[in-house]
Scaffold this motif. Sequence first.
Motif, PDB file in Angstrom:
ATOM      1  N   ASN A   6      -0.103   8.933  -1.592  1.00 38.42           N
ATOM      2  CA  ASN A   6       0.327   7.832  -1.038  1.00 38.42           C
ATOM      3  C   ASN A   6       0.740   6.831  -2.068  1.00 38.42           C
ATOM      4  O   ASN A   6       1.187   5.682  -1.693  1.00 38.42           O
ATOM      5  CB  ASN A   6      -0.757   7.266   0.095  1.00 38.42           C
ATOM      6  CG  ASN A   6      -1.797   6.611  -0.268  1.00 38.42           C
ATOM      7  OD1 ASN A   6      -2.224   6.729  -1.594  1.00 38.42           O
ATOM      8  ND2 ASN A   6      -2.442   5.827   0.600  1.00 38.42           N
ATOM      9  N   GLY A   7       0.601   7.079  -3.244  1.00 45.72           N
ATOM     10  CA  GLY A   7       1.319   6.452  -4.373  1.00 45.72           C
ATOM     11  C   GLY A   7       0.201   5.568  -5.008  1.00 45.72           C
ATOM     12  O   GLY A   7      -0.549   5.125  -4.367  1.00 45.72           O
ATOM     13  N   ALA A   8       0.295   5.107  -6.290  1.00 47.84           N
ATOM     14  CA  ALA A   8      -0.619   4.465  -7.006  1.00 47.84           C
ATOM     15  C   ALA A   8      -0.396   2.834  -6.533  1.00 47.84           C
ATOM     16  O   ALA A   8      -1.351   2.067  -7.253  1.00 47.84           O
ATOM     17  CB  ALA A   8      -0.250   4.348  -8.420  1.00 47.84           C
ATOM     18  N   TYR A   9       0.732   2.560  -5.826  1.00 48.09           N
ATOM     19  CA  TYR A   9       0.806   1.181  -5.469  1.00 48.09           C
ATOM     20  C   TYR A   9       0.482   0.865  -4.165  1.00 48.09           C
ATOM     21  O   TYR A   9       0.732  -0.295  -3.575  1.00 48.09           O
ATOM     22  CB  TYR A   9       2.331   0.785  -5.638  1.00 48.09           C
ATOM     23  CG  TYR A   9       2.743   0.728  -7.060  1.00 48.09           C
ATOM     24  CD1 TYR A   9       2.636  -0.394  -8.058  1.00 48.09           C
ATOM     25  CD2 TYR A   9       3.381   1.814  -7.694  1.00 48.09           C
ATOM     26  CE1 TYR A   9       2.828  -0.258  -9.331  1.00 48.09           C
ATOM     27  CE2 TYR A   9       3.797   1.799  -8.841  1.00 48.09           C
ATOM     28  CZ  TYR A   9       3.578   0.882  -9.582  1.00 48.09           C
ATOM     29  OH  TYR A   9       4.024   0.981 -10.812  1.00 48.09           O
ATOM     30  N   ALA A  10      -0.210   1.741  -3.467  1.00 46.89           N
ATOM     31  CA  ALA A  10      -0.412   1.545  -1.933  1.00 46.89           C
ATOM     32  C   ALA A  10      -1.129   0.318  -1.889  1.00 46.89           C
ATOM     33  O   ALA A  10      -0.922  -0.571  -0.992  1.00 46.89           O
ATOM     34  CB  ALA A  10      -1.227   2.858  -1.412  1.00 46.89           C
ATOM     35  N   LYS A  11      -2.064   0.121  -2.367  1.00 48.10           N
ATOM     36  CA  LYS A  11      -3.237  -1.234  -2.243  1.00 48.10           C
ATOM     37  C   LYS A  11      -2.523  -2.368  -2.967  1.00 48.10           C
ATOM     38  O   LYS A  11      -2.726  -3.304  -2.187  1.00 48.10           O
ATOM     39  CB  LYS A  11      -4.518  -0.928  -3.001  1.00 48.10           C
ATOM     40  CG  LYS A  11      -5.519  -1.745  -2.494  1.00 48.10           C
ATOM     41  CD  LYS A  11      -6.970  -1.130  -3.189  1.00 48.10           C
ATOM     42  CE  LYS A  11      -8.124  -2.146  -2.579  1.00 48.10           C
ATOM     43  NZ  LYS A  11      -8.156  -1.791  -0.980  1.00 48.10           N
ATOM     44  N   HIS A  12      -1.458  -2.236  -3.568  1.00 45.15           N
ATOM     45  CA  HIS A  12      -0.614  -3.257  -4.199  1.00 45.15           C
ATOM     46  C   HIS A  12      -0.006  -3.954  -3.118  1.00 45.15           C
ATOM     47  O   HIS A  12       0.193  -5.362  -3.220  1.00 45.15           O
ATOM     48  CB  HIS A  12      -0.089  -2.957  -5.489  1.00 45.15           C
ATOM     49  CG  HIS A  12       0.588  -3.984  -6.245  1.00 45.15           C
ATOM     50  ND1 HIS A  12       0.024  -5.237  -6.665  1.00 45.15           N
ATOM     51  CD2 HIS A  12       1.955  -4.202  -6.332  1.00 45.15           C
ATOM     52  CE1 HIS A  12       0.897  -6.080  -7.268  1.00 45.15           C
ATOM     53  NE2 HIS A  12       2.252  -5.604  -7.116  1.00 45.15           N
ATOM     54  N   PHE A  13       0.681  -2.992  -2.305  1.00 43.06           N
ATOM     55  CA  PHE A  13       1.827  -3.374  -1.549  1.00 43.06           C
ATOM     56  C   PHE A  13       0.950  -3.693   0.108  1.00 43.06           C
ATOM     57  O   PHE A  13       1.448  -4.565   0.808  1.00 43.06           O
ATOM     58  CB  PHE A  13       2.833  -2.713  -1.088  1.00 43.06           C
ATOM     59  CG  PHE A  13       3.674  -2.659  -2.534  1.00 43.06           C
ATOM     60  CD1 PHE A  13       4.606  -3.819  -2.553  1.00 43.06           C
ATOM     61  CD2 PHE A  13       3.651  -1.614  -3.557  1.00 43.06           C
ATOM     62  CE1 PHE A  13       5.287  -4.035  -3.706  1.00 43.06           C
ATOM     63  CE2 PHE A  13       4.850  -1.833  -4.378  1.00 43.06           C
ATOM     64  CZ  PHE A  13       5.465  -2.750  -4.558  1.00 43.06           C
ATOM     65  N   ASP A  14      -0.316  -3.384   0.225  1.00 43.70           N
ATOM     66  CA  ASP A  14      -0.986  -3.574   1.205  1.00 43.70           C
ATOM     67  C   ASP A  14      -2.606  -3.460   1.167  1.00 43.70           C
ATOM     68  O   ASP A  14      -2.793  -2.441   0.713  1.00 43.70           O
ATOM     69  CB  ASP A  14      -0.540  -2.428   2.323  1.00 43.70           C
ATOM     70  CG  ASP A  14      -1.271  -2.814   3.797  1.00 43.70           C
ATOM     71  OD1 ASP A  14      -2.199  -3.520   3.698  1.00 43.70           O
ATOM     72  OD2 ASP A  14      -1.113  -1.977   4.821  1.00 43.70           O
ATOM     73  N   LYS A  15      -3.310  -4.605   1.321  1.00 50.56           N
ATOM     74  CA  LYS A  15      -4.564  -4.763   0.601  1.00 50.56           C
ATOM     75  C   LYS A  15      -5.358  -3.856   1.554  1.00 50.56           C
ATOM     76  O   LYS A  15      -6.485  -3.480   1.219  1.00 50.56           O
ATOM     77  CB  LYS A  15      -5.189  -6.055   0.527  1.00 50.56           C
ATOM     78  CG  LYS A  15      -4.966  -6.882   1.758  1.00 50.56           C
ATOM     79  CD  LYS A  15      -5.549  -8.231   1.229  1.00 50.56           C
ATOM     80  CE  LYS A  15      -5.370  -9.125   2.697  1.00 50.56           C
ATOM     81  NZ  LYS A  15      -3.998  -9.650   3.133  1.00 50.56           N
TER      82      LYS A  15
END
Lengths: 224, 117
Positions: B29-38
């Motif tokens: 689901n991508g390395a930025y998943a948490k960056h864009f949704d905590k």
Amino acid sequence: MYHHKHVVVIYPHPDDESFGVAGTATKFHQNGIPVTYLCGTLGEMGRNMGTPLFANRESLPEIRKKELKDACNILHMDVKMLGYRDKTLEFESTDEIAAHLLTYLEDIKPTLVITHYPDYAVHPDHNAMGAAAVKAVGKMDNDVRPELWVQAITNDRHQTLGTPDVNIDTEDVFPTKMEAIKAHRSQAEGMLSRMRESPDFIGEYEEALKRLQFEEFYVWKFND
Amino acid sequence: MKPIQIENVQRELDRFQNRDVYLHLETTNGAYAKHFDKNASNAGAFIRNAQVRFTRAKIVGGTDSYRVGLKMDIGWIYAEGLADWEVTEEDQLLLAGHDAEGRLTVALQISEKPFRY
């Protein structure tokens, strides 16, 4: 900042330079200061395949290589591709990557190096590349060591790290920055739409773009 | 890539049976998943150029995506959410699933030669 003689930017992925430093790099270029980009990988593992689909896992590396060249032409950056593989940098030896970077730094003799802030750059590749770059610059003798700017992109960076030392408003060159971002066709729209839709971002597209207008950096302090 | 046609993909899978082949299997689901949704968690896995030999391969259709199971002598390989396919110029079979924005969610790829990069 325009006293610099040569700037080296070190990031792991095609498009990191356009999202992160395109405005600053354009300003350096406009002031006659050459900028070289050491790009770690070809973003082989990127997830955005275009809408409608135009890439697949096997065609993506060549597509992203072309996009990288296009963006660097727009930004007048001389790009060197280091040949690592996307998503694997944190498993490589930091010492070996640092030694590799050092061969470029000793050749180019930059007065300023820009990279990601280790541990504050969200993507494991960003953190690993930043750590290797910090190590490489740290190995240089004091009298030839370039200034080092590190870029944090965690959402809570201001709370954890304080106010950035350098904050560059790129409004006057923003069209060039957007042109460079859009040159990364396979990635740009996906990233921009996520910024647009994210519950953790301000939400408005214009507000998301405003985030890109300011390029901020911390100045790394070496202990010796 | 184009939408999976089950008969054609089954025929492609069959031609790799009982041979040593290279496999790329991935989901993320991508390395930025948490960056864009905590509240999200970053999850992903890939294995590239695993050398395998399967004795049976089957694609099974859902309404909008497919599952593939590859049976080995002492194990299984499985992928879910596959919707698009392509055979490359190098005769590699690529199967993938994408979300509405064209982001890769799952990939299963088989080749007689190692995948590049």
